[in-house]
Scaffold this motif. Sequence first.
Motif, short mmCIF file in Angstrom:
data_model
loop_
_atom_site.label_atom_id
_atom_site.label_comp_id
_atom_site.label_asym_id
_atom_site.label_seq_id
_atom_site.Cartn_x
_atom_site.Cartn_y
_atom_site.Cartn_z
N PRO A 146 -8.71 2.02 -3.74
CA PRO A 146 -8.79 0.65 -3.41
C PRO A 146 -10.37 0.35 -3.01
O PRO A 146 -11.13 1.39 -2.67
CB PRO A 146 -7.88 0.54 -2.13
CG PRO A 146 -7.51 2.07 -1.94
CD PRO A 146 -7.71 2.65 -3.47
N LYS A 147 -10.76 -0.96 -3.00
CA LYS A 147 -12.36 -1.26 -2.76
C LYS A 147 -11.90 -2.12 -1.65
O LYS A 147 -12.04 -3.29 -1.86
CB LYS A 147 -12.90 -1.78 -3.87
CG LYS A 147 -13.20 -1.02 -5.07
CD LYS A 147 -13.84 -1.90 -5.97
CE LYS A 147 -13.91 -1.33 -7.54
NZ LYS A 147 -13.94 -2.02 -8.73
N LEU A 148 -11.79 -1.47 -0.27
CA LEU A 148 -11.72 -2.59 0.82
C LEU A 148 -12.57 -2.10 1.87
O LEU A 148 -12.21 -2.54 3.25
CB LEU A 148 -10.12 -2.39 1.29
CG LEU A 148 -9.08 -2.87 0.44
CD1 LEU A 148 -7.71 -2.24 0.72
CD2 LEU A 148 -8.91 -4.43 -0.08
N ASP A 159 -5.26 -11.46 -6.70
CA ASP A 159 -6.66 -10.86 -6.53
C ASP A 159 -6.79 -9.64 -5.53
O ASP A 159 -7.45 -9.00 -5.36
CB ASP A 159 -7.61 -12.18 -6.13
CG ASP A 159 -7.10 -12.86 -4.74
OD1 ASP A 159 -5.89 -12.59 -4.49
OD2 ASP A 159 -7.83 -13.43 -3.91
N PHE A 160 -6.03 -10.03 -4.18
CA PHE A 160 -6.34 -9.08 -3.38
C PHE A 160 -5.48 -7.71 -3.72
O PHE A 160 -6.14 -6.48 -3.35
CB PHE A 160 -5.57 -9.55 -2.16
CG PHE A 160 -5.64 -8.80 -0.95
CD1 PHE A 160 -7.01 -8.65 -0.32
CD2 PHE A 160 -4.81 -7.73 -0.56
CE1 PHE A 160 -7.23 -7.83 0.92
CE2 PHE A 160 -5.19 -6.78 0.78
CZ PHE A 160 -6.36 -6.88 1.26
N SER A 201 0.33 -7.48 -3.12
CA SER A 201 -0.28 -6.16 -2.64
C SER A 201 0.86 -5.47 -2.01
O SER A 201 0.34 -4.43 -1.59
CB SER A 201 -1.53 -6.70 -2.09
OG SER A 201 -1.17 -7.29 -0.90
N LYS A 206 -7.84 -5.77 -5.83
CA LYS A 206 -9.02 -5.18 -4.78
C LYS A 206 -8.44 -3.91 -4.48
O LYS A 206 -8.96 -3.00 -3.99
CB LYS A 206 -9.10 -6.34 -3.70
CG LYS A 206 -10.52 -6.36 -3.57
CD LYS A 206 -11.07 -7.25 -2.56
CE LYS A 206 -12.28 -7.47 -2.01
NZ LYS A 206 -12.41 -8.14 -0.62
N LYS A 207 -6.99 -3.94 -4.10
CA LYS A 207 -6.37 -2.70 -3.55
C LYS A 207 -6.33 -1.59 -4.68
O LYS A 207 -5.58 -0.57 -4.36
CB LYS A 207 -5.02 -3.01 -2.96
CG LYS A 207 -5.17 -3.31 -1.64
CD LYS A 207 -3.74 -3.63 -1.14
CE LYS A 207 -2.93 -2.43 -0.15
NZ LYS A 207 -1.52 -3.10 0.30
#
Lengths: 669, 216
Positions: free
Chosen positions: A290-292, A133-134, A106, A137-138
């Motif tokens: 991003p879905k954070l 994975d992170f 990331s 998510k970003k």
Amino acid sequence: MNPDNNVPLRDGRRRGEITVALAGNANVGKSVIFNQLTGLNQTVGNWPGKTVERAEGTLYYEGRRIRVVDLPGTYSLSAFSMEELIAREYIAEGNPDVVVNVVDASALERNLYLTMQLLELNTPLVVALNQIDFAAKKGVRIDADKLSKTLGVPVVPTVATSGIGIDRLLAEIVALAEGNVKLRPITIRFGREVEEHIKRLEKIIEKALPKLASRYPARWLAVKLVERDEEVQAKVLMEEEGREVLSMVESSIGDIERLHGEPAPIVIASERYSLAAKIADSVTAIVHPPKLTLEEKLDSITTHKVLGYLVLSGILAAMFTTIFMVGGFLAELLEPPLMGAALPWIERISSRLLPPLVSEILTRGGLMGVVAGITIALPYIMPFYFLLSLLEDSGYLPRAAFLLDNPMHKLGLHGKASICLLLGFGCSVPACLGCRIMETQRERLLGGFLTVLVPCAARSIVILSLVGRYIGIPAALGIYAFDVALIFLLGRLGYRVLPGEPIGLIMEVPPYKKPSIKAISRKTWIRTREFIFVAFPIIVFGSIILEALHVTGASLIASRDMAPIISGWLKLPEIAGIPLIFGILRKELTLILLAEVSGTTDFSSVLTPTQMIVFSLVSMLYIPCIATIGTLVKEYGLRKALVISAVDVALALAIGGAAARILPIFMAV
Amino acid sequence: MASGIQGDVDELLEAVASLPEKRGSLKEVLRVYPGEVDDFQDVLKEALALALIEEHGGEIRLTEKGWGRLLAHRESFIHEKYGHPKGILGRLSKLIEGRVGDLRAHWRERHGIDRGGLDALYSSLAEFRGRIEDTIPLSSLKPGEDGVVSYYLGGRGLMRRLAEMGLTPGVEVRVVKAAPLHGPIQVSVRGSSLALGRGVASKIFVKPLKQRDDPG
């Protein structure tokens, strides 16, 4: 795997064993990968002579024994910090068969900076592209195959926290170690002008410094010299023609700096980064925004100018009470069976085997030490390590440091030190162990020195039940205020005296991550085990010696010898010497023994108010308790632990003596 | 053009130095309004008379002496912007200091910046293209604002740490947030987040960028 079986193996390595070093930035999940690889089969200690954690473990994979060394987390391989130097030395000189570069998917660009340097060193490299994975998510997708082709080394996507990709990583490690993969690593090339100088220097080094060039890649030496790396400069100067080489390097540096208008190290860093940026760009695709939301919300709350401090005090209070509730509960649970049941039983056995005096010293002293260790240290340490690991792994610590950097800065420390100092009010042992969260050796030492001076719960008991009860709460608070002022003053002083450049806060703020309970428990257990191995023997040994002093009557003689100090200098009753000696075992003993030697619990009948304050001050400041000394030895080595203890004794005497003379002037009024 | 002919000359020199970077005439760079043309001509004459600038093939450029004065101006500009301690103590020390004669010595002795760092600063000052007034310390950017790293004022160790963490000259940074109580700031650079102490951030000089969503 060592290719030549006749070559003697260094570093305790076994034949047919594969050595793997894990390298990577901090906060990229390197230790999680390490844990996934080695399980509980690991030892945690320090690198020889350093306060830098060294973790090592072994695993078996398809009949092969693989030794994994977790290098300290670094952003670069320059010789600036102890961590970088250790990592670099190990990679260049420790001859690992494979270096696994754990890279945070990331933040690829920043992470590839280290990768560039590993490639410069010609290391047999496998890249673990972690936290994919992170990254997803970003909204970032990374083409691992393309990255592998670009770098010319295997790249394995991993999600270490759930063990994804670990098997493939192992397969790549073995394949590389056994020579089944041919690496075609790219050469890190710089801009045209810099490149010309590097090439020229590379040739010069090969010719003029053949010995050095056989140990390190000549190109790497050339780059490091242009970067003005002091450690490599020193190595070059040891060689015969070193001086001439350095003067040629200087003229190249001059050219480069004239051309770029920046110091050469900055030019090199810039060029490495621009290459890293180019590579990162070519393999990264932004898939979606991003879905954070949860992480971002947590972040904005925990660094908010009001809420952030509330959360911080909440966390500290919770940590405090949890440690003391769990610790207190466990201590109460453990003490009666150990002291009540086990002691007479062991005494009976040992008195049959040993002469009575020896038996008494060994059993009483030894057992007291074990009990002190178990009931003071352990119950507090396990929960502390658990909570600390939780804060570490979730990514909260950098936020706390962010909020508290400013006040701590006045002490010459970063924000992170505040956590240790506050924990010191509970127990010095975990507070001192917590100091390793700070980045540099210098800060860790200063932090350790200061936390020991914070009055722990045991010392608070002495202050409150002596000064607080007989003189009044304001006076007790006055002692606390004095202590805080003293810590502040010594912090300023240490900041100036300790060698090393105090660099302001430059710290990565990693995104929040959901910590894995399994990983944390494992970390807690391994750290606690380490504590038992190192600190316990010291506690038990110290306790036996104190018991020997007691049984042989040497303590009485000692207290008589100490009379000039106790009654002459500190103006305390002579009997106060014994409590102070045995207070080393545990600080609250000073009070208990004071009651014993004076034959009363009404302290106002034996001590004047001034004497109470002096006694409290001395108990607060003088030599830390034996468990703390053990911890200091574990963290900083015997010499530094002794120096810290000696400084504390000197401080206690100086301040106690001064108080004994100054206070009566005010108390009389 | 604001205060006095002295300041005007310095500003003119900065503008001349930035000419190769910018497209436009000297007047445009200096934003000379029609009513101020006479003043502009006066300053130009003054600078020519002092041999700070010269005309060469129809272009105005700085003379050796002009460069010297420009450099001195840049030094004092940075000193002005450099994060001196705030509050009574800071003001007091500034008062006692008065005008600093030798900035090099001042930076070394008062701010502990080593020789390597100073050499770097001076070479980047000499190489700096554009108007030095366009740069500000990173610490004065507000959350949400962007800037491009221009140069540093700090010891060699600090400079290298910064460069290694990705804050190399020319890189774009965004201030994400600032801690209360004059604490650190958090910036985002090269896809990662860094917390920088206020002192560190005041040693990094950036060229602020216009807001992306700004219509201008």
